[in-house]
Design a protein around this motif. Structure first.
Motif, PDB file in Angstrom:
ATOM      1  N   LYS A  36      59.313  70.167  12.791  1.00  0.00           N
ATOM      2  CA  LYS A  36      58.073  70.952  12.894  1.00  0.00           C
ATOM      3  C   LYS A  36      57.965  71.908  11.705  1.00  0.00           C
ATOM      4  CE  LYS A  36      58.032  70.692  17.942  1.00  0.00           C
ATOM      5  NZ  LYS A  36      56.956  69.681  17.994  1.00  0.00           N
ATOM      6  N   TYR A  37      59.114  72.486  11.285  1.00  0.00           N
ATOM      7  CA  TYR A  37      59.106  73.343  10.098  1.00  0.00           C
ATOM      8  C   TYR A  37      58.519  72.584   8.909  1.00  0.00           C
ATOM      9  CZ  TYR A  37      62.518  76.372  12.528  1.00  0.00           C
ATOM     10  OH  TYR A  37      63.174  77.187  13.416  1.00  0.00           O
ATOM     11  N   LYS A  38      58.943  71.325   8.766  1.00  0.00           N
ATOM     12  CA  LYS A  38      58.543  70.546   7.593  1.00  0.00           C
ATOM     13  C   LYS A  38      57.067  70.130   7.662  1.00  0.00           C
ATOM     14  CE  LYS A  38      62.447  71.308   6.031  1.00  0.00           C
ATOM     15  NZ  LYS A  38      62.540  72.373   4.998  1.00  0.00           N
TER      16      LYS A  38
ATOM     17  N   THR B 212      63.193  54.441  17.754  1.00  0.00           N
ATOM     18  CA  THR B 212      62.464  55.648  18.163  1.00  0.00           C
ATOM     19  C   THR B 212      61.301  55.973  17.244  1.00  0.00           C
ATOM     20  OG1 THR B 212      64.010  56.999  16.885  1.00  0.00           O
ATOM     21  CG2 THR B 212      64.509  56.639  19.215  1.00  0.00           C
ATOM     22  N   SER B 213      61.222  55.309  16.084  1.00  0.00           N
ATOM     23  CA  SER B 213      60.139  55.617  15.155  1.00  0.00           C
ATOM     24  C   SER B 213      59.024  54.611  15.350  1.00  0.00           C
ATOM     25  CB  SER B 213      60.640  55.575  13.713  1.00  0.00           C
ATOM     26  OG  SER B 213      61.134  54.304  13.386  1.00  0.00           O
ATOM     27  N   LYS B 214      57.953  55.021  15.958  1.00  0.00           N
ATOM     28  CA  LYS B 214      56.852  54.106  16.219  1.00  0.00           C
ATOM     29  C   LYS B 214      55.533  54.858  16.128  1.00  0.00           C
ATOM     30  CE  LYS B 214      57.745  54.639  21.151  1.00  0.00           C
ATOM     31  NZ  LYS B 214      58.106  53.945  22.384  1.00  0.00           N
ATOM     32  N   PHE B 215      54.515  54.125  15.784  1.00  0.00           N
ATOM     33  CA  PHE B 215      53.216  54.754  15.596  1.00  0.00           C
ATOM     34  C   PHE B 215      52.156  53.791  16.103  1.00  0.00           C
ATOM     35  CE2 PHE B 215      50.062  57.424  13.902  1.00  0.00           C
ATOM     36  CZ  PHE B 215      49.115  56.628  13.282  1.00  0.00           C
ATOM     37  N   VAL B 216      51.419  54.198  17.114  1.00  0.00           N
ATOM     38  CA  VAL B 216      50.373  53.349  17.667  1.00  0.00           C
ATOM     39  C   VAL B 216      49.157  53.472  16.762  1.00  0.00           C
ATOM     40  CG1 VAL B 216      48.963  52.841  19.675  1.00  0.00           C
ATOM     41  CG2 VAL B 216      51.279  53.730  19.974  1.00  0.00           C
ATOM     42  N   SER B 217      48.797  52.396  16.072  1.00  0.00           N
ATOM     43  CA  SER B 217      47.719  52.477  15.095  1.00  0.00           C
ATOM     44  C   SER B 217      46.417  51.921  15.626  1.00  0.00           C
ATOM     45  CB  SER B 217      48.114  51.735  13.822  1.00  0.00           C
ATOM     46  OG  SER B 217      48.318  50.358  14.105  1.00  0.00           O
TER      47      SER B 217
ATOM     48  N   LEU C  67      58.990  63.019   9.174  1.00  0.00           N
ATOM     49  CA  LEU C  67      57.580  63.407   9.300  1.00  0.00           C
ATOM     50  C   LEU C  67      56.798  62.347  10.069  1.00  0.00           C
ATOM     51  CD1 LEU C  67      56.809  64.864   5.754  1.00  0.00           C
ATOM     52  CD2 LEU C  67      57.209  66.120   7.863  1.00  0.00           C
ATOM     53  N   PHE C  68      57.128  61.083   9.839  1.00  0.00           N
ATOM     54  CA  PHE C  68      56.449  60.004  10.561  1.00  0.00           C
ATOM     55  C   PHE C  68      56.764  60.090  12.053  1.00  0.00           C
ATOM     56  CE2 PHE C  68      56.234  55.711  12.270  1.00  0.00           C
ATOM     57  CZ  PHE C  68      54.970  55.310  11.877  1.00  0.00           C
ATOM     58  N   THR C  69      58.033  60.360  12.372  1.00  0.00           N
ATOM     59  CA  THR C  69      58.430  60.492  13.776  1.00  0.00           C
ATOM     60  C   THR C  69      57.716  61.664  14.427  1.00  0.00           C
ATOM     61  OG1 THR C  69      60.600  59.573  13.250  1.00  0.00           O
ATOM     62  CG2 THR C  69      60.390  60.751  15.332  1.00  0.00           C
ATOM     63  N   GLU C  70      57.621  62.788  13.730  1.00  0.00           N
ATOM     64  CA  GLU C  70      56.919  63.952  14.256  1.00  0.00           C
ATOM     65  C   GLU C  70      55.426  63.657  14.417  1.00  0.00           C
ATOM     66  OE1 GLU C  70      56.440  67.740  15.774  1.00  0.00           O
ATOM     67  OE2 GLU C  70      58.280  66.617  15.353  1.00  0.00           O
TER      68      GLU C  70
ATOM     69  N   CYS D 112      54.168  60.864  15.231  1.00  0.00           N
ATOM     70  CA  CYS D 112      53.987  60.000  16.401  1.00  0.00           C
ATOM     71  C   CYS D 112      53.814  60.789  17.684  1.00  0.00           C
ATOM     72  CB  CYS D 112      55.197  59.077  16.569  1.00  0.00           C
ATOM     73  SG  CYS D 112      55.433  57.957  15.211  1.00  0.00           S
ATOM     74  N   MET D 113      54.307  62.020  17.689  1.00  0.00           N
ATOM     75  CA  MET D 113      54.231  62.818  18.910  1.00  0.00           C
ATOM     76  C   MET D 113      52.863  63.471  19.085  1.00  0.00           C
ATOM     77  SD  MET D 113      57.979  64.621  18.734  1.00  0.00           S
ATOM     78  CE  MET D 113      59.480  63.622  18.622  1.00  0.00           C
ATOM     79  N   GLN D 114      52.018  63.367  18.070  1.00  0.00           N
ATOM     80  CA  GLN D 114      50.681  63.934  18.134  1.00  0.00           C
ATOM     81  C   GLN D 114      49.675  62.822  18.418  1.00  0.00           C
ATOM     82  OE1 GLN D 114      50.056  66.013  14.470  1.00  0.00           O
ATOM     83  NE2 GLN D 114      51.941  67.187  14.624  1.00  0.00           N
ATOM     84  N   PRO D 115      48.410  63.160  18.739  1.00  0.00           N
ATOM     85  CA  PRO D 115      47.395  62.119  18.945  1.00  0.00           C
ATOM     86  C   PRO D 115      47.309  61.205  17.737  1.00  0.00           C
ATOM     87  CG  PRO D 115      46.558  64.251  19.614  1.00  0.00           C
ATOM     88  CD  PRO D 115      47.889  64.513  18.973  1.00  0.00           C
ATOM     89  N   VAL D 116      47.211  59.906  17.984  1.00  0.00           N
ATOM     90  CA  VAL D 116      47.293  58.923  16.910  1.00  0.00           C
ATOM     91  C   VAL D 116      45.912  58.369  16.582  1.00  0.00           C
ATOM     92  CG1 VAL D 116      49.628  58.267  17.548  1.00  0.00           C
ATOM     93  CG2 VAL D 116      47.715  57.083  18.589  1.00  0.00           C
ATOM     94  N   LEU D 117      45.840  57.776  15.399  1.00  0.00           N
ATOM     95  CA  LEU D 117      44.585  57.170  14.970  1.00  0.00           C
ATOM     96  C   LEU D 117      44.347  55.868  15.726  1.00  0.00           C
ATOM     97  CD1 LEU D 117      44.930  57.625  11.111  1.00  0.00           C
ATOM     98  CD2 LEU D 117      43.547  58.991  12.655  1.00  0.00           C
ATOM     99  N   ILE D 118      43.156  55.650  16.146  1.00  0.00           N
ATOM    100  CA  ILE D 118      42.788  54.396  16.801  1.00  0.00           C
ATOM    101  C   ILE D 118      41.753  53.717  15.917  1.00  0.00           C
ATOM    102  CG2 ILE D 118      41.863  53.317  18.874  1.00  0.00           C
ATOM    103  CD1 ILE D 118      44.485  54.744  19.330  1.00  0.00           C
TER     104      ILE D 118
END
Length: 816
Positions: free
Chosen positions: A466-468, A537-542, A774-777, A779-785
Motif C-alpha cells: 500500500k505504501y508503494k 495468488t496474482s490474478k486480475f479479472v479483466s 503492485l499488480f497484486t495490490e 487486484c484487491m481493488q475494483p477491476v476493469l471490465i
C-alpha cells in the motif's frame, strides 16, 4: 492476411535437395496450403489431418512441444509450430540430410580466446568426464517414477514397491534416496524440519558437453552432479504426525485452533490402515475423529523444494556419496553395455582471480579487497527534500517507545548530514497506529511532502505494498524499515545498519554513493532485463470471468548516467519463452540515454535473466531481432551484445583441498547440515572468493560463455552465475566482457559488498518484483471490465501501475 498464391510461393522455396512436400495447416488439420508432388494414395488434405492428429497426441504428453520428427518407410517428416495454432510440416526422402527438414540449429557467437589475468587458482568442480568406447545407438527409457515437486502433485507407492524402492526420481534429473542410511549417508544428512517432515538427501544430474581439460576446440561429454535435499513426510503413525505438528500429545485432546493448524499439513496425504490383516490405501481429507492409531503414512512430496544450506566440504561428500548410491560408475551394467565409462574423480580446472576494483567517494578512493569495502562520504549527495516526514507505525503495546523514536530521528538526521545530505527538520514526526497509516500518507501526499521515512512493526506485513501504491500516486518517495532494526540502531548501537539505511535514502532521493573507477562503460548503454513469473495468488479479472496472470518484465539501464541504474516494468502475456515487449524496453532505454546525455550510445549491452538453455534458440531467432529493430530506429551504427545470465544450472565450484584450509581463527561455530562433525568454519572462508572466473575447460564448446563468481558467499555453497553471449556485433574480447561484468557487480551502492549479479540485472529483478507486488495490490481493488484482448488489457494496466508517466520517480532508483 497472406493470399493463397503468396503462401504457395513461400512454401515452394522449401522444396529443394530431397525435400518434396510441405504443408501449412492448423491444429485441427485444416489445410491452408500445400506444395509438392500430390500423392496418389493419400491426398494432401488427408495428410494434414493425420499430421494434426499425431501432433495433438504428442502434445498431450509434452505441453511445451515445439518440434517433432516422424521417421517413415519412404522418408522423414518434420513438423514444427509456427504460430499459436498453425503447424508447418516438411517431407523429405531417405537420401535427404536431416538438416534439410529440421530448423537450423542455434547459432551462437564464436567462442573467443579465454581471458588472461595475472592470478590463477585451482578450482575443484562437480563435473565427471564420460568416455564412450564403442558406437552405440542410445534410446531413452523412462525407468523411474516421475512427479512434480508441487503441492498439487504427489508420489504414491504400493507397499511392495516401497520395500523394493531405492530412490525417487523427479523432473530435471533430481533423485532422492528413501533409505539414505543404507546408501552411505550419515544420520546428520537427514534433517528434521518439523511438522513430521525430514529433509532427505539426493542429487541433481545433468549431461553436458564441455570443452574438457584441453580447452578451446575440444568437445567432451560429461555428467554434472550436485547435492540436493527436499522435505518428505516421515513414515509414522498418524498420532505421532499430529504430535510433531502441535508439539504436544494429541491423546489429551486438541482445540479447534490446533485442529485448523493440522489440517493444511496433513490434508491430501496418503496413508495405509490395517484391520484384521487387510491393508487399505486412504487419503486424508481432514481431522474428524481421533481413533486412527494404526494408520501409517506413506512418503509424499513435501511441496517445498527448499535446499538446506551446506558448506562446500559437506556438499562434496554428499555429491560423492550420492554418486555411489545412484551407481553412476563404469561398473554399472547398463553403462558398461553401452560402452560408457564414468571418470571416478571430478574434473579439476584452472580458474583466474580478477584484480580488485577501486571505488571513488567524495574525498578518497577505496580498494574493494575480496569484494568488500567501507563507505566514506557520498560521491554525489542527493538534494534534500523540502518537506519530509518520519513515522513509526505499530500498535499501542509495540516495543518502540517515544524516547527511542526521538533518538532514532536524531541519529538518522545526523548520519545523513555527515554523508553530505543537508537534511532539515521533518515537517512531522510521530507514532501512528497501524489503522491510521494509509490516511496519514494520503494527507502527506496532498501536502506536497516529497519523502516519508516509515518504521513499521515487524508484525505488519500488509502495508508495504500500500505504501508503494501511495508512493506512485503522489510521486512521494516512501522508505520502509523494520522496527526491530531501528531498535538495534538505538539500543545496541548498530551503526552499520544505520549506514546502510542512509545509503538507501541517498539513492532513493537521486544521489550517487560512489563510482567504480572504470572507463569501459563510457558510450555503453547497459540494460538489465529480469522476470517475475505469475503465482497462484496474482490474478486480475479483466473481462467476464477470465483471469489474467501476466509475466512481469522489469528492466533497468544506465541511461541517466554511466553508473546510475533506474528502470520500470511492463506486463506481458505469460506462456512465452521470449519477451515480446523487448522492443518497447529497448526504445524506452535509448530515449532516456539520448535525453540525458544528448547523444546515442555506441554499444548496447543487455543482461537478461529468466531463460534456460533450451530457450536460447527462440531468443536468438525472435527476441534479439526485435531488439535490433528498436536499435535500428535510432542508428544502424549501434552495436548489440546480448548476454543471458543463469543460476539455474547444476555446476558447483570449490576451493582445492578444503580439508587443509586454516580456519582456526574463526570465532563462530556452526554445525553444517549433513556434516558428521561440528565445524568452526565460516562459509565465506571455505567458498571460492569474489572475482573467480572460469571461461574454458568447463564451458560449452559451441558457446561464448563464462562463469563468474563475483560475490562473497555468506551461507552454504557458492552458486556461480553462468553468462552466455547470444549476440555480439562487436566481436568483443571475452576478457573485456568479463571485466565489465565484474565491475558492474560493484555498483549496488547500498552495502559494501559485491553482488552475485551485475547491478543492472539485480535492479531489473527488483523492478519485476515491484511490478508483481503492485499488480497484486491492484487486484484487491475494483477491476476493469471490458471486452478487450489480453494484450490490450495488460497494456492499460501497465500504464496504470508503471512509472513511465511519473517523471519524478522514473529517473530515480526508487526500489533501492
Amino acid at each position: 492476411m497472406l493470399k493463397q498464391k503468396a503462401l504457395v510461393d513461400v512454401l515452394g522455396q522449401v522444396n529443394t535437395s530431397g525435400v518434396d512436400g510441405s504443408w501449412l495447416f492448423n491444429k485441427e488439420g485444416l489445410l491452408l496450403a500445400y506444395v509438392g508432388s500430390e500423392q496418389k494414395t493419400v491426398a494432401s488434405n488427408v495428410s494434414s489431418a493425420l499430421l494434426a492428429s499425431v501432433w495433438s497426441a504428442l502434445e498431450r504428453r509434452a505441453s511445451d512441444l515445439k518440434e517433432t520428427i516422424l521417421v517413415l518407410e519412404d522418408g522423414v517428416i518434420g513438423c514444427t509450430i509456427v504460430a499459436r495454432s498453425m503447424l508447418l510440416a516438411v517431407k523429405a526422402n531417405k537420401k535427404a540430410d536431416l538438416g534439410m527438414i529440421r530448423p537450423a540449429p542455434k547459432i551462437y557467437p564464436n567462442p573467443s580466446d579465454p581471458g588472461r589475468f595475472a592470478n590463477e587458482i585451482d578450482i575443484q568442480t562437480n563435473i565427471f568426464g564420460l568416455e564412450v568406447d564403442k558406437k552405440t545407438e542410445l534410446f531413452q527409457y523412462i525407468v523411474s517414477i516421475k512427479a512434480d515437486l508441487t503441492v498439487k502433485k504427489e508420489v504414491v507407492f504400493t507397499k511392495k514397491g516401497k520395500e523394493e524402492l531405492k530412490g525417487v526420481c523427479f523432473e530435471n534429473g533430481k533423485l532422492f534416496f528413501i533409505k539414505p542410511l543404507e546408501d552411505g549417508f550419515v544420520r546428520e544428512d537427514i534433517v528434521d524440519v518439523g511438522d513430521g517432515k525430514s529433509m532427505l538427501p539426493g542429487i541433481k544430474r545433468a549431461i553436458q558437453f564441455i570443452e574438457g581439460p584441453y580447452g578451446r576446440g575440444n568437445n567432451n561429454p560429461a555428467i554434472v552432479i550436485d547435492a540436493s535435499k527436499v522435505a518428505f513426510h516421515k513414515e509414522q503413525l498418524v498420532m505421532d504426525k499430529i504430535a510433531e505438528i502441535l508439539l504436544k500429545n494429541p491423546t489429551l485432546g486438541i482445540q479447534e485452533f490446533e485442529r485448523e493448524k493440522c489440517i493444511p499439513v496433513i490434508r491430501g496425504l496418503d496413508c495405509y490402515s490395517t484391520y484384521s490383516g487387510r491393508t487399505r490405501h486412504l487419503k486424508i481429507e481432514g481431522i474428524s475423529h481421533l481413533d486412527a492409531s494404526t494408520a501409517r503414512f506413506e512418503l509424499k512430496d513435501g511441496g517445498n523444494c527448499t535446499e538446506s544450506a551446506v558448506l562446500p566440504d559437506v556438499r562434496q561428500r554428499l555429491i560423492m556419496t550420492g554418486m555411489i548410491a545412484a551407481d553412476i560408475s563404469s561398473k554399472n551394467e547398463i553403462l558398461s553395455e553401452l560402452g560408457v565409462n564414468v571418470c571416478p574423480e571430478p574434473l579439476m580446472a584452472k580458474g583466474q582471480l580478477l584484480p580488485p576494483n577501486r571505488l571513488q567517494f567524495s574525498t578518497q578512493n577505496t580498494e574493494a579487497t575480496s569484494g568488500k569495502w567501507r563507505f566514506s562520504g557520498f560521491f554525489r549527495p542527493a538534494e534534500p527534500p523540502k518537506i519530509w516526514a518520519i513515522y513509526a507505525v505499530g500498535y499501542p503495546n509495540n516495543s518502540f517507545s517515544i524516547e527511542n523514536f526521538g533518538k532514532f530521528v536524531s541519529m538518522f538526521m545526523h548520519g545523513c548530514q555527515s554523508k553530505g545530505i543537508r537534511l532539515g527538520e521533518p515537517a512531522e514526526s510521530k507514532l501512528i497506529h497501524v489503522d491510521d497509516m494509509e490516511n496519514v500518507l494520503d494527507i502527506a501526499g496532498r501536502s506536497n511532502c516529497s519523502f516519508v521515512f516509515v518504521i513499521s512493526d515487524d508484525s505488519i506485513s500488509h502495508l508495504h505494498q500500500k505504501y508503494k501504491m501511495i508512493e506512485r500516486k503522489y510521486e512521494m518517495i516512501v522508505q520502509d524499515m523494520r522496527m526491530s532494526l531501528a531498535n538495534n540502531v538505538v539500543i545496541q548501537g548498530k551503526r552499520l545498519t544505520l549506514e546502510n539505511v542512509i545509503n538507501k535514502t541517498n539513492l532513493k532521493l537521486g544521489g550517487t554513493n560512489y563510482l567504480v573507477m572504470d572507463t569501459k562503460l563510457n558510450d555503453v548503454l547497459v540494460i538489465g532485463v529480469g522476470l517475475s513469473l505469475p503465482t497462484g495468488t496474482s490474478k486480475f479479472v479483466s473481462f467476464g470471468k477470465e483471469i489474467l496472470s501476466p509475466l512481469v518484465v522489469g528492466y533497468a539501464s544506465n541511461g541517466k548516467a554511466p553508473q546510475e541504474f533506474t528502470g520500470d516494468f511492463v506486463l506481458s502475456p505469460v506462456g512465452q519463452v521470449t519477451i515480446s515487449s523487448i522492443e518497447e524496453i529497448m526504445t524506452q532505454c535509448l530515449e532516456l540515454y539520448n535525453k540525458c546525455r544528448q547523444k546515442l550510445p555506441k554499444r548496447v549491452l543487455v543482461y537478461r535473466s529468466g531463460s534456460s538453455e533450451g530457450a536460447h534458440g527462440a531468443i536468438i531467432a525472435h527476441e534479439i531481432p526485435l531488439a535490433r529493430v528498436a536499435i535500428g530506429r535510432f542508428s544502424s551504427a549501434i552495436k548489440l551484445i546480448y548476454v543471458v545470465v543463469s543460476k539455474d544450472h547444476t555446476y558447483r565450484f570449490f576451493k582445492n583441498n578444503l580439508d587443509n584450509i586454516d580456519t582456526a581463527s574463526s570465532s563462530s561455530s556452526s554445525t553444517s547440515s549433513g556434516a558428521s562433525r561440528t565445524s568452526s568454519r565460516k562459509a565465506d572462508q571455505m567458498n571460492i572468493p569474489p572475482g573467480v572466473l572460469l571461461d574454458s575447460v568447463v564451458t560449452h564448446p559451441a558457446c561464448k560463455q563464462f562463469f563468474l563468481n563475483s560475490h562473497t558467499t555468506l551461507q552454504g555453497t557458492a552458486k556461480t552465475p553462468l553468462y552466455t553471449i547470444l549476440a555480439d556485433d562487436c566481436d568483443a574480447k571475452l576478457c573485456t566482457l568479463e571485466e565489465i561484468t565484474y565491475n558492474l557487480c560493484h555498483c549496488h551502492q547500498i552495502v559494501g559488498l559485491t553482488t552475485s549479479l551485475p547491478t543492472p540485472l539485480y535492479v531489473a529483478n527488483e523492478y519485476a518484483k515491484r511490478g508483481r507486488n503492485l499488480f497484486t495490490e491492484r487486484c484487491m481493488q475494483p477491476v476493469l471490465i471490458g471486452a478487450e484482448s489480453e494484450k490490450s488489457t495488460l497494456e492499460k494496466v501497465t500504464d496504470e501501475l508503471s512509472y513511465k508517466k511519473k517523471r519524478g520517480l522514473l529517473d530515480r532508483r526508487i526500489n533501492a
